[in-house]
Structure formats: structure tokens, C-alpha cells
Design a protein around this motif. Structure first.
Motif, PDB file in Angstrom:
ATOM      1  N   TYR A 296      -0.331  -7.923 -54.396  1.00  0.00           N
ATOM      2  CA  TYR A 296       0.027  -8.054 -52.999  1.00  0.00           C
ATOM      3  C   TYR A 296      -0.628  -7.474 -52.066  1.00  0.00           C
ATOM      4  O   TYR A 296      -0.791  -8.172 -50.875  1.00  0.00           O
ATOM      5  CB  TYR A 296       1.646  -7.535 -53.143  1.00  0.00           C
ATOM      6  CG  TYR A 296       2.293  -7.878 -51.825  1.00  0.00           C
ATOM      7  CD1 TYR A 296       2.942  -8.952 -51.269  1.00  0.00           C
ATOM      8  CD2 TYR A 296       2.580  -6.720 -50.931  1.00  0.00           C
ATOM      9  CE1 TYR A 296       3.289  -9.175 -50.017  1.00  0.00           C
ATOM     10  CE2 TYR A 296       3.187  -6.691 -49.727  1.00  0.00           C
ATOM     11  CZ  TYR A 296       3.711  -8.008 -49.313  1.00  0.00           C
ATOM     12  OH  TYR A 296       4.183  -8.279 -48.159  1.00  0.00           O
ATOM     13  N   GLN A 297      -0.787  -6.103 -52.106  1.00  0.00           N
ATOM     14  CA  GLN A 297      -1.627  -5.325 -51.153  1.00  0.00           C
ATOM     15  C   GLN A 297      -2.919  -6.022 -50.877  1.00  0.00           C
ATOM     16  O   GLN A 297      -3.295  -6.234 -49.478  1.00  0.00           O
ATOM     17  CB  GLN A 297      -1.546  -4.072 -51.472  1.00  0.00           C
ATOM     18  CG  GLN A 297      -1.967  -2.940 -50.312  1.00  0.00           C
ATOM     19  CD  GLN A 297      -1.995  -1.588 -51.006  1.00  0.00           C
ATOM     20  OE1 GLN A 297      -2.613  -1.453 -52.084  1.00  0.00           O
ATOM     21  NE2 GLN A 297      -1.795  -0.788 -50.054  1.00  0.00           N
ATOM     22  N   GLN A 300      -2.518  -9.469 -48.885  1.00  0.00           N
ATOM     23  CA  GLN A 300      -2.241  -9.482 -47.753  1.00  0.00           C
ATOM     24  C   GLN A 300      -3.396  -8.916 -46.742  1.00  0.00           C
ATOM     25  O   GLN A 300      -3.572  -9.338 -45.777  1.00  0.00           O
ATOM     26  CB  GLN A 300      -1.110  -8.576 -47.384  1.00  0.00           C
ATOM     27  CG  GLN A 300       0.162  -8.945 -48.007  1.00  0.00           C
ATOM     28  CD  GLN A 300       0.700 -10.250 -47.583  1.00  0.00           C
ATOM     29  OE1 GLN A 300       0.711 -10.412 -46.134  1.00  0.00           O
ATOM     30  NE2 GLN A 300       1.330 -11.070 -48.281  1.00  0.00           N
ATOM     31  N   SER A 301      -4.275  -8.107 -47.238  1.00  0.00           N
ATOM     32  CA  SER A 301      -5.507  -7.647 -46.666  1.00  0.00           C
ATOM     33  C   SER A 301      -6.320  -8.885 -46.186  1.00  0.00           C
ATOM     34  O   SER A 301      -6.994  -9.075 -45.233  1.00  0.00           O
ATOM     35  CB  SER A 301      -6.159  -6.525 -47.400  1.00  0.00           C
ATOM     36  OG  SER A 301      -7.608  -6.393 -46.870  1.00  0.00           O
ATOM     37  N   ILE A 323       0.716  -5.335 -44.416  1.00  0.00           N
ATOM     38  CA  ILE A 323      -0.142  -4.952 -45.519  1.00  0.00           C
ATOM     39  C   ILE A 323       0.559  -3.446 -45.830  1.00  0.00           C
ATOM     40  O   ILE A 323       0.609  -2.567 -44.940  1.00  0.00           O
ATOM     41  CB  ILE A 323      -1.354  -4.816 -44.956  1.00  0.00           C
ATOM     42  CG1 ILE A 323      -1.932  -6.006 -44.574  1.00  0.00           C
ATOM     43  CG2 ILE A 323      -2.306  -4.224 -46.293  1.00  0.00           C
ATOM     44  CD1 ILE A 323      -3.301  -5.943 -43.687  1.00  0.00           C
ATOM     45  N   PRO A 324       0.978  -2.990 -47.061  1.00  0.00           N
ATOM     46  CA  PRO A 324       1.266  -1.649 -47.368  1.00  0.00           C
ATOM     47  C   PRO A 324       0.290  -0.652 -47.028  1.00  0.00           C
ATOM     48  O   PRO A 324      -1.082  -1.029 -47.301  1.00  0.00           O
ATOM     49  CB  PRO A 324       1.490  -1.911 -48.842  1.00  0.00           C
ATOM     50  CG  PRO A 324       1.820  -3.243 -48.972  1.00  0.00           C
ATOM     51  CD  PRO A 324       0.952  -3.995 -48.184  1.00  0.00           C
TER      52      PRO A 324
END
Length: 462
Positions: A296-297, A300-301, A323-324
């Protein structure tokens, strides 16, 4: 009107930083001092222009008057840093000062966009850090026994890392920091510096096998404690720095080859031992296939970077907060999404320029210890930039390290400013040594000329 300004600012900001970056490389081949000063002055103007345009958009997008006062405080601070370095240390590297201030201004801009509260906190930390580090170039001139404290540096580093491994706070699966009265401190950021000094001090004295074994054992202990703390990104930076410092000190390809081979084996063992390493490798191989969990991270990046394109979405036009940990490990993704890929490329080139200047100082230093210190700091800085940007762009697996001077984090920014100040101290020492040599040559030439003139007068009188 605001939308027009946002749209226009995207291109003006990119043009300004592109010219700034170009000037930063052109200056390396300029020999005329007046021309150099003109380039440095143009860079200052461009930096403040980028800073003004960005904060104008931030204000128009939020209508928060506090942002205007915050912007003015930053202008005063950045101007004071440039002026104080020029007054207190006239022999300092003006280009390095410009790059340092440019990276800090980019940090203030993007952090204000992401979190006004965090940007205020970061600004306060930067001010305190700058006051502290402003003294370091002066101390380098006064303290003459830095090369005799190799085992002291090693003891401090191993002791603090061991303390963190035992009693540190866990963050993202690794023991990284201590917390005191709400303030978090990450010792490994500062031990990077003592680590470089320890390796430089011991390797500059002797390259006998016994000495090399001692230094290698102590360096390995630093790395193993970081691995035990699960700070694998830090362990990798420490390991690579030592491998190349050992190679430069000994000129033995065998040591470098053996070091890199053992590092590859250690990476494989780490993959087998630590679950969060396997997660990062899975995400790196194909983040979109595991987008709901491990990927996921990074997904998103990549979405942010792809959405930004070459010219960016414009400040407040993207969604970087999806983005975490975007303000730390993934701040480069936020920069590219809203300010553009060209802007991000210029940030990379500015970091490369800093690395080149660090290496120049290392190559020109006369004392072996100072040469090794500058080399170690250059390697620490350059490899951290590579790991950060390589991780968020899927070039390499994520390692969880920050982008120096740009990412949010008090320990990171203070340690990086210390590194810049150390390099400035070494640069100033080199400039003073060169001036002394030139003065000696000039005096010798003057005396030779006077002696020749005197002999001629004596001959004429006869």
C-alpha cells in the motif's frame, strides 16, 4: 485568480530551481572570484523567489494569516544564516551554504503543506540546531586532538546504540529512539558522526593487520547492535560507509570485494530472519499485487509520483497525505506530486552537488585523519540520499531512512547540519592552509627579488 496563480507558479518555481541547479554546477569551472560571487548572489535571489511563490500559494490556498508570519520568520532566519556565515567564516564554502539553505527552504515549504504544526516544530528545531552547529567550524580550528580519540568515539557509539537496543522505544518495528518530556531523540543519527570519527582516527594511524582487525570488529559491533535493534536501514549505511573507508585507507580491492560479498550474505540472512524485511521485498517486487497490505505505502508513493508528472499538480492540488509517513520517509514523493518531477530531479542534483563538494574537501585535505573524516561524511550523506530516493521510486527496497535536511525529524536535521558544519570546518582549514602557503611563496619571491636587486646594485657600484 488563485487557480491562475497556482498554475503559473508551477512553471515559475520549476524554472527558478532549474536555473539555480544549473548555476550550482557551472560554478565549479569558474575561476574568477567576482563571477563566482555573482552566481552565488543569483542563487540566493532564486531561492528566495521560490520560497516567496510557494508561500504565496500556501497562503492563498488556506487563507491562514499565520502562514504569512511564518514565512517572514523563515526569510529572516535564512538571511541571517547566509549573512552570519559570510561574516563569521569568510573563507567558508558559499555554495554549500546556499545548498543547505535551499534544502531547508524546500523542507519548510513541503512540511507546511503537509502539516503546519509539524512545520512549526521543525522550524524551531532547525533554529536551535543552526545555533549549535555554527560553532563547529571554529572548534575545528581550536581542538587539536580529535584524531587521538578513536576508542573514545567507538565506546560512545557502542554504548549509546546498546542502550537504545535495550531500552529504546519501538517505532515501525525497530528500536530507534528515546523520549524525554515529549521530545524524541534518535541516537543512531548522531552516532553516524562518532562512527566516522572512530574509523577515521584508527585507520589514519595504521593499516597493519592487527589494527584492521580491531577496527573491523568495533565497526561490526556497531552494525550488529543496529541489526539487533531492527534498524536495518541504519545498519546498511554504517556497513557501506565502513567498507569504502577501509578500501580508501588500504587501497586493497580484496577488502572491498569481501565486504560487499559479506554484506550481500548478511542481507539474505536478514531477509530470512526479519518479517518486516520480507514485507518490504514483497512490496518492492510487485507493490500493486499486494496493494491492500504490504504494497500500500509504496503503491501510493508511485501513484503520487506518476500523478505529479514533470510539472506537478501544484501546491494543495494533490493528495500526498494518503501516503503513510509521507513527511519522513516519503517526503520526496510529496515533492514530486505537487512540485513536479523536474523539481524533484533538481533536488537530487542539489544533493549530488553537496556530495561532490564533500568529496572535494576529502581529496584536498592534507591530514590523513581529516581526509578520512570528510570521506566518511560524504559516504554517509550520499548513500542515505540514494536509499531514500531509491526506496520511494521502487529502484531498491524500502529502508526507512529520511531525506537529509528535507524530511521531518529533529535528530535527522541536527545530525545533518553537524555534518555540513564539519565539512565547512575542514574547508576553512584548507583555505587557511592554502593562504599560508601562498603567503610563504610570495614572501620568498619578494626576498629573491630584493636579493637580486641588491646584487645588481652592488655590481653597478663596482
Amino acid at each position: 485568480m488563485t487557480n491562475i496563480l497556482i498554475e503559473l507558479s508551477r512553471y515559475l518555481i520549476i524554472i527558478a530551481i532549474a536555473v539555480y541547479t544549473y548555476k550550482g554546477f557551472v560554478i565549479f569551472r569558474i575561476t574568477d572570484e567576482k563571477e563566482k560571487e555573482n552566481i552565488l548572489r543569483v542563487q540566493n535571489h532564486l531561492m528566495f523567489a521560490i520560497h516567496f511563490m510557494a508561500y504565496l500559494i500556501l497562503f492563498l490556498s488556506t487563507n491562514q494569516i499565520e502562514i504569512v508570519f511564518f514565512y517572514l520568520l523563515q526569510v529572516v532566519f535564512l538571511s541571517a544564516v547566509i549573512a552570519l556565515y559570510r561574516v563569521i567564516y569568510p573563507r567558508s564554502s558559499k555554495l554549500l551554504i546556499n545548498h543547505m539553505c535551499m534544502l531547508l527552504s524546500i523542507s519548510f515549504i513541503i512540511l507546511t503543506r503537509l502539516s503546519y504544526t509539524k512545520s512549526i516544530k521543525q522550524f524551531k528545531i532547525v533554529i536551535v540546531s543552526m545555533v549549535i552547529t555554527m560553532l563547529i567550524p571554529y572548534l575545528f580550528k581550536k581542538i587539536k586532538f580529535l584524531d587521538r580519540l578513536g576508542f573514545v568515539y567507538a565506546g560512545i557509539g557502542i554504548g549509546l546504540l546498546g542502550l537504545v537496543a535495550v531500552a529504546g522505544s519501538i517505532s515501525y518495528g525497530a528500536k530507534l529512539s528515546f523520549s524525554f518530556a515529549g521530545v524524541s531523540l534518535q541516537p543512531s543519527e548522531f552516532i553516524k558522526i562518532t562512527y566516522v570519527f572512530f574509523v577515521a582516527a584508527l585507520l589514519s594511524k595504521s593499516q597493519e593487520l592487527k589494527q584492521l582487525l580491531i577496527v573491523t570488529a568495533l565497526a561490526a559491533l556497531h552494525v550488529l547492535i543496529l541489526v539487533a535493534s531492527k534498524d536495518l536501514g541504519g545498519a546498511l549505511i554504517y556497513f557501506i560507509t565502513y567498507a569504502f573507508m577501509l578500501y580508501v585507507a588500504t587501497k586493497e580491492y580484496l577488502y572491498l570485494t569481501g565486504g560487499l560479498l559479506s554484506g550481500a550474505i548478511a542481507a539474505f540472512i536478514g531477509y530470512r530472519l526479519f518479517s518486516h524485511v520480507r514485507v518490504r521485498v514483497i512490496a518492492w517486487k510487485d507493490p500493486f499485487s499486494v496493494i491492500e497490505n504490504e504494497g500500500y505505502q509504496l503503491s501510493q508513493s508511485l501513484f503520487a509520483i506518476g500523478t505529479g508528472g514533470w510539472f506537478g499538480m501544484g501546491l494543495y492540488q494533490g493528495i500526498p497525505n494518503t501516503i503513510p509517513v509521507v513527511d519522513q520517509d516519503f517526503i520526496f514523493s510529496a515533492i514530486v506530486e505537487e512540485l513536479g518531477g523536474l523539481f524533484g530531479l533538481c533536488v537530487i542534483l542539489i544533493c549530488i552537488s553537496c556530495f561532490v563538494m564533500f568529496m572535494n574537501v576529502a581529496m584536498q585535505a592534507k591530514e590523513r585523519f581529516f581526509r578520512m573524516v570528510a570521506l566518511g561524511i560524504a559516504l554517509m550523506y550520499g548513500f542515505q540520499v540514494f536509499l531514500t530516493i531509491g526506496g520511494v521510486t521502487k529502484f531498491i527496497p524500502l529502508t526507512g531512512v529520511t531525506l537529509p535536511l528535507v524530511s521531518y525529524g529533529g535528530s535527522s536535521v541536527l545530525s545533518t547540519l553537524i555534518m555540513f558544519a564539519i565539512i565547512q570546518g575542514l574547508y576553512i582549514l584548507k583555505q587557511e592552509e592554502d593562504e599560508k602557503v601562498e603567503k610563504i611563496k610570495a614572501d620568498a619571491a619578494r626576498k629573491t627579488k630584493q636579493a637580486a636587486k641588491k646584487r645588481k646594485q652592488q655590481q653597478e657600484s663596482k
